[in-house]
Design a protein around this motif. Structure first.
Motif, mmCIF file in Angstrom:
data_model
loop_
_atom_site.group_PDB
_atom_site.id
_atom_site.type_symbol
_atom_site.label_atom_id
_atom_site.label_comp_id
_atom_site.label_asym_id
_atom_site.label_seq_id
_atom_site.Cartn_x
_atom_site.Cartn_y
_atom_site.Cartn_z
ATOM 1 N N GLU A 30 0.830 -1.211 0.000
ATOM 2 C CA GLU A 30 0.000 0.000 0.000
ATOM 3 C C GLU A 30 0.863 1.260 0.000
ATOM 4 N N GLU A 31 1.904 1.264 0.807
ATOM 5 C CA GLU A 31 2.781 2.430 0.892
ATOM 6 C C GLU A 31 3.531 2.656 -0.415
ATOM 7 N N MET A 32 3.927 1.576 -1.042
ATOM 8 C CA MET A 32 4.618 1.702 -2.326
ATOM 9 C C MET A 32 3.676 2.265 -3.384
ATOM 10 N N GLU A 33 2.460 1.737 -3.431
ATOM 11 C CA GLU A 33 1.483 2.204 -4.413
ATOM 12 C C GLU A 33 1.130 3.676 -4.194
ATOM 13 N N GLY A 34 1.152 4.110 -2.930
ATOM 14 C CA GLY A 34 0.840 5.497 -2.618
ATOM 15 C C GLY A 34 2.051 6.416 -2.666
ATOM 16 N N GLY A 35 3.231 5.860 -2.921
ATOM 17 C CA GLY A 35 4.440 6.671 -2.981
ATOM 18 C C GLY A 35 4.887 7.199 -1.627
ATOM 19 N N ASP A 36 4.503 6.514 -0.559
ATOM 20 C CA ASP A 36 4.849 6.925 0.807
ATOM 21 C C ASP A 36 6.250 6.409 1.156
ATOM 22 N N GLU A 37 7.263 7.189 0.835
ATOM 23 C CA GLU A 37 8.661 6.779 1.043
ATOM 24 C C GLU A 37 8.965 6.515 2.520
ATOM 25 N N ALA A 38 8.511 7.400 3.406
ATOM 26 C CA ALA A 38 8.778 7.225 4.837
ATOM 27 C C ALA A 38 8.099 5.958 5.366
ATOM 28 N N GLY A 39 6.849 5.762 4.975
ATOM 29 C CA GLY A 39 6.138 4.551 5.394
ATOM 30 C C GLY A 39 6.782 3.296 4.830
ATOM 31 N N PHE A 40 7.206 3.362 3.570
ATOM 32 C CA PHE A 40 7.890 2.245 2.923
ATOM 33 C C PHE A 40 9.139 1.867 3.709
ATOM 34 N N ARG A 41 9.969 2.847 4.058
ATOM 35 C CA ARG A 41 11.206 2.593 4.817
ATOM 36 C C ARG A 41 10.894 1.939 6.154
ATOM 37 N N ARG A 42 9.916 2.512 6.852
ATOM 38 C CA ARG A 42 9.554 2.005 8.181
ATOM 39 C C ARG A 42 9.052 0.562 8.096
ATOM 40 N N THR A 43 8.165 0.301 7.144
ATOM 41 C CA THR A 43 7.557 -1.030 7.055
ATOM 42 C C THR A 43 8.541 -2.061 6.523
ATOM 43 N N LEU A 44 9.390 -1.683 5.570
ATOM 44 C CA LEU A 44 10.415 -2.616 5.098
ATOM 45 C C LEU A 44 11.326 -3.009 6.259
ATOM 46 N N GLY A 45 11.727 -2.031 7.058
ATOM 47 C CA GLY A 45 12.552 -2.326 8.235
ATOM 48 C C GLY A 45 11.841 -3.247 9.206
ATOM 49 N N ALA A 46 10.554 -2.996 9.439
ATOM 50 C CA ALA A 46 9.772 -3.833 10.359
ATOM 51 C C ALA A 46 9.637 -5.257 9.825
ATOM 52 N N LEU A 47 9.427 -5.388 8.517
ATOM 53 C CA LEU A 47 9.300 -6.713 7.904
ATOM 54 C C LEU A 47 10.600 -7.500 8.046
ATOM 55 N N LEU A 48 11.714 -6.875 7.729
ATOM 56 C CA LEU A 48 13.001 -7.558 7.830
ATOM 57 C C LEU A 48 13.349 -7.872 9.283
ATOM 58 N N ASP A 49 13.039 -6.953 10.195
ATOM 59 C CA ASP A 49 13.275 -7.215 11.628
ATOM 60 C C ASP A 49 12.466 -8.415 12.103
ATOM 61 N N LYS A 50 11.218 -8.517 11.639
ATOM 62 C CA LYS A 50 10.353 -9.629 12.047
ATOM 63 C C LYS A 50 10.898 -10.960 11.524
ATOM 64 N N VAL A 51 11.388 -10.967 10.281
ATOM 65 C CA VAL A 51 11.986 -12.188 9.725
ATOM 66 C C VAL A 51 13.212 -12.580 10.545
ATOM 67 N N ARG A 52 14.040 -11.605 10.894
ATOM 68 C CA ARG A 52 15.239 -11.891 11.707
ATOM 69 C C ARG A 52 14.848 -12.408 13.087
ATOM 70 N N GLU A 53 13.808 -11.812 13.660
ATOM 71 C CA GLU A 53 13.355 -12.184 15.004
ATOM 72 C C GLU A 53 12.785 -13.603 15.033
ATOM 73 N N LEU A 54 11.954 -13.923 14.056
ATOM 74 C CA LEU A 54 11.256 -15.213 14.057
ATOM 75 C C LEU A 54 12.059 -16.337 13.417
ATOM 76 N N GLY A 55 13.024 -15.983 12.583
ATOM 77 C CA GLY A 55 13.779 -16.988 11.850
ATOM 78 C C GLY A 55 15.023 -17.445 12.583
ATOM 79 N N GLU A 56 15.503 -18.584 12.162
ATOM 80 C CA GLU A 56 16.747 -19.140 12.696
ATOM 81 C C GLU A 56 17.815 -18.986 11.623
ATOM 82 N N PRO A 57 18.863 -18.182 11.900
ATOM 83 C CA PRO A 57 19.889 -17.956 10.876
ATOM 84 C C PRO A 57 20.577 -19.259 10.466
ATOM 85 N N LEU A 58 20.812 -19.407 9.179
ATOM 86 C CA LEU A 58 21.571 -20.537 8.677
ATOM 87 C C LEU A 58 23.046 -20.137 8.652
#
Length: 92
Positions: A30-58
């Motif tokens: 949604e943020e990408m489609e709306g051109g919301d750069e700040a929201g995009f940055r925040r949500t991309l960071g949150a998504l990657l943080d969640k993957v790191r938090e829930l995942g087990e590093p190989l």
């Protein structure tokens, strides 16, 4: 499922975590489609943080095929757009 974060490595992530990740993925789309750069940055960071938090590093020397590839934290809006499918970054 094996997930690769570009520039970082791979993590093993249980399929049960994908509902939470899909919520962030939908928000990112949604943020990408709306051109919301700040929201995009925040949500991309949150998504990657969640993957790191829930995942087990190989280990770095593991060569598992990645079933999902996510952009690097500093990826541009255009770079992420090029990676998108109709479902966003995460299928489903």
């Amino acid at each position: 499922m094996i997930v690769r974060i570009m520039g970082e490595g791979q993590v093993k992530l249980a399929d049960s975590h994908f509902a939470a990740l899909n919520t962030l993925d939908d928000e990112l789309l949604e943020e990408m489609e709306g051109g919301d750069e700040a929201g995009f940055r925040r949500t991309l960071g949150a998504l990657l943080d969640k993957v790191r938090e829930l995942g087990e590093p190989l280990p770095d020397d593991a060569l598992e095929p990645s079933e999902l590839i996510l952009p690097a934290p500093d990826a541009s809006l255009d770079e992420v757009r090029a990676m998108l499918s109709d479902d966003g970054l995460i299928p489903g």
